[in-house]
Write a protein that holds these residues in place. Structure first.
Motif, PDB file in Angstrom:
ATOM      1  N   ALA A 260      78.776 -31.023 -37.272  1.00  0.00           N
ATOM      2  CA  ALA A 260      79.059 -31.194 -35.843  1.00  0.00           C
ATOM      3  C   ALA A 260      78.060 -30.424 -34.984  1.00  0.00           C
ATOM      4  N   ILE A 261      77.683 -29.231 -35.423  1.00  0.00           N
ATOM      5  CA  ILE A 261      76.743 -28.429 -34.642  1.00  0.00           C
ATOM      6  C   ILE A 261      75.400 -29.148 -34.550  1.00  0.00           C
TER       7      ILE A 261
ATOM      8  N   SER B 181      74.744 -32.313 -35.023  1.00  0.00           N
ATOM      9  CA  SER B 181      74.782 -33.570 -34.285  1.00  0.00           C
ATOM     10  C   SER B 181      75.013 -33.303 -32.798  1.00  0.00           C
ATOM     11  N   GLY B 182      75.802 -32.277 -32.472  1.00  0.00           N
ATOM     12  CA  GLY B 182      76.010 -31.915 -31.068  1.00  0.00           C
ATOM     13  C   GLY B 182      74.707 -31.491 -30.398  1.00  0.00           C
TER      14      GLY B 182
ATOM     15  N   SER C  67      85.914 -29.682 -29.652  1.00  0.00           N
ATOM     16  CA  SER C  67      86.032 -30.537 -30.831  1.00  0.00           C
ATOM     17  C   SER C  67      86.547 -29.758 -32.038  1.00  0.00           C
TER      18      SER C  67
ATOM     19  N   LEU D  96      81.755 -27.949 -28.496  1.00  0.00           N
ATOM     20  CA  LEU D  96      82.153 -27.579 -29.856  1.00  0.00           C
ATOM     21  C   LEU D  96      83.531 -26.924 -29.878  1.00  0.00           C
TER      22      LEU D  96
ATOM     23  N   SER E 163      80.350 -34.555 -31.803  1.00  0.00           N
ATOM     24  CA  SER E 163      80.694 -33.486 -32.752  1.00  0.00           C
ATOM     25  C   SER E 163      82.138 -33.548 -33.256  1.00  0.00           C
TER      26      SER E 163
END
Ligand SMILES: Nc1ncnc2c1ncn2[C@@H]1O[C@H](COP(=O)(O)OP(=O)(O)OP(=O)(O)O)[C@@H](O)[C@H]1O
Ligand SMILES: [Mg+2]
Lengths: 257, 250
Positions: A189-190, A192-193, A77, A74, A136
């Protein structure tokens, strides 16, 4: 007063629905407990897991291992996504140049990258973090780009009238104006990461929640699988709750409408 | 007063057209105006007639396709701008909004805070220094906009229908306020509106603009003493005279 009451009601409803879910689980698992463990058996397995580490790592160690991979990815990204998104949103030429590449890469799911990444980088830490990064990066870069590109013209005019230099324009106008959209991207993003890290760990790993699921499968320990799955759900929910707090703190200036 | 008027901004035959596809759209057509130092000039024109485009050219946001804008008797081309919709930044507090023009110039914090504090008090927002715009009413937000426009101490203030979005009562109140502020801190004001009553209430001089493309149609000197009364017979006479002479179909 009124607000407190409706809050209490909401909490009660949540508790009731969770209890119902557990009840259904009881009913369903009753017939073949070896195949589908009961809630009690699952809790027992969880306690045993705390007492007896797997691969020398406690259950919390496994949670932390997954979290660590997600955090590393993260950070990368967020830095790259915001940086590239900012330039793309700000400069139409850069956008025209880079957008087609992003559009073509974005639909490729992280899972589809796995074979290529394993062939290139093996099964170490780095390829796992790289996979999470792939999962992410896109929401952050896309949201930053559109947030920046859609900043109200009126706000830019204010900056121009008072002769803001480019960096001042970004710092005082563009960045804060785009912040809600950027944070929404980070939130996607969190989650999906967090999904991707489990998939990456299920491939080959000696730690992490994905590894626990694999271990459960290999030793026909269904309760362990259940424990790991529930942990994935709970930690994922906590991550997004914590981030919502951060979001509220950073964008408290937004009006409610 | 008349004989010693000093020109502050000179608009020399300016025109502005926008080219899109193959059509040319004229927004402003051969406008020549002298704006005098410390006068309250109102540009009165119908909606969509090119008023904002005209102000943008004075401010330097847009360049005329023809003609030129000159700032005379002043060593700076700094202007303050009060926007049509409140362009107060919602992510900055009242203080941060007001001090922004000086912050962008690199003025040290203490100095710019002092100036901003003075202006916040001038526009009647003392006590709201740390409030966020979402906590303010429309009229208060426009006060922030006015204080911000004064901040870097420009000679010329441009106001683009600043009260257009306010309800009638707040609007009357703000018209009174802007005159009080301007009496206290005299600057050259170019104030745009499509409201005749507002124009007559505020102006030293009214320039009536035509429908698009904007051209100068009439000029009225308003010498009524202030504070003016909206229902004073003389006020109404001037208002009707302008109404009869102009087409402000909105
Ligand atoms: N950048 C631009 N490109 C093309 N056309 C433009 C541009 N800016 C303004 N126009 C056109 O010029 C005309 C005049 O616009 P302007 O905003 O100056 O009107 P206005 O008198 O301020 O209107 P309002 O009363 O609604 O504020 C409009 O028809 C608008 O569409
Ligand atoms: Mg306008």
């Amino acid at each position: 007063m009124k607000k407190n009451r409706s809050q209490a009601r909401d909490i009660m409803l949540s508790v009731i629905s969770i209890l119902l879910l557990v009840a259904v689980w009881f009913l369903v698992s009753g017939s073949r407990p070896d195949f589908f463990p009961t809630p009690m058996a699952t809790v027992e397995r969880f306690i045993r897991l705390i007492e007896k580490p797997i691969m020398g790592v406690s259950v919390f160690g496994h949670v932390l291992a997954s979290l660590r991979r997600v955090m590393l990815a993260l950070i990368a990204s967020i830095i790259l996504g915001i940086g590239i998104g900012l330039v793309m949103g700000w400069n139409k030429k850069v956008r025209a140049a880079i957008n087609p590449i992003l559009m073509a890469l974005r639909p490729i799911p992280p899972i589809a990258w796995i074979p290529l990444i394993i062939l290139m980088f093996g099964v170490d830490e780095f390829p796992k973090v790289l996979l999470v990064f792939i999962g992410s990066f896109f929401p952050i870069v896309m949201n930053t780009m559109s947030g920046v590109a859609l900043v109200d013209d009126m706000y830019l005019k204010v900056g121009k009238i008072y002769k803001a230099k480019t960096w001042q324009m970004l710092r005082h106008v563009v960045f804060p104006a785009a912040m809600p959209t950027i944070l929404a991207g980070i939130k996607i993003a969190i989650s999906s990461g967090w999904m991707v890290v489990v998939a990456a760990e299920m491939l080959s790993s000696r730690s992490g929640l994905g590894f626990l699921i694999n271990r459960g499968r290999d030793s026909y320990d269904v309760a362990l699988i259940m424990v790991a799955m529930i942990l994935i759900g709970v930690v994922g929910a906590l991550l997004s709750a914590v981030f919502t707090l951060i979001e509220r703190k950073m964008c408290g200036w937004m009006s409610k409408e | 007063m008349d004989e010693q008027r000093v020109v502050q901004v000179h608009l020399e035959n300016i025109s502005k057209s926008f080219v899109s596809r193959k059509t040319i759209f004229e927004a402003v057509n051969h406008v020549t105006i002298d704006v005098y130092k410390n006068e309250f000039l109102v540009l009165l024109g119908p909606g969509q007639c090119g008023k904002t485009v005209l102000l943008n050219m004075v401010s330097g946001l847009e360049t005329p396709t023809d003609g030129k804008v000159e700032f005379l008797n002043s060593d700076s081309t700094d202007v303050g701008f009060v926007f049509q919709k409140t362009a107060v930044f919602p992510w900055k507090t009242v203080m941060e909004n007001v001090e922004l023009p000086l912050e962008l110039k690199g003025v040290p914090k203490e100095e710019r805070r002092k100036r901003a504090q003075y202006l916040i008090e001038l526009v009647g927002l003392k006590g709201f220094e740390n409030a966020l715009p979402k906590q303010l009413s429309g009229g208060m937000k426009q006060r922030v906009g006015i204080a911000r426009a004064y901040c870097n101490n420009p000679q010329v203030l441009l106001m683009d229908e600043p009260f257009g979005a306010l309800d009638a009562q707040t609007r009357y109140q703000m018209e009174e306020e802007i005159l009080r502020i301007w009496e206290q801190e005299k600057r050259t004001v170019i104030f745009v509106t499509n409201n005749i009553e507002e124009a007559v209430y505020l102006a030293d001089r009214i320039i009536v603009l035509s429908k698009c493309p904007a051209t100068v149609k009439e000029v009225y000197d308003i010498s009524l003493p202030r504070p003016r009364d909206y229902v004073d017979p003389e006020f109404l006479r001037i208002r009707e005279a302008i109404e009869a002479n102009t087409d402000l179909a909105l």
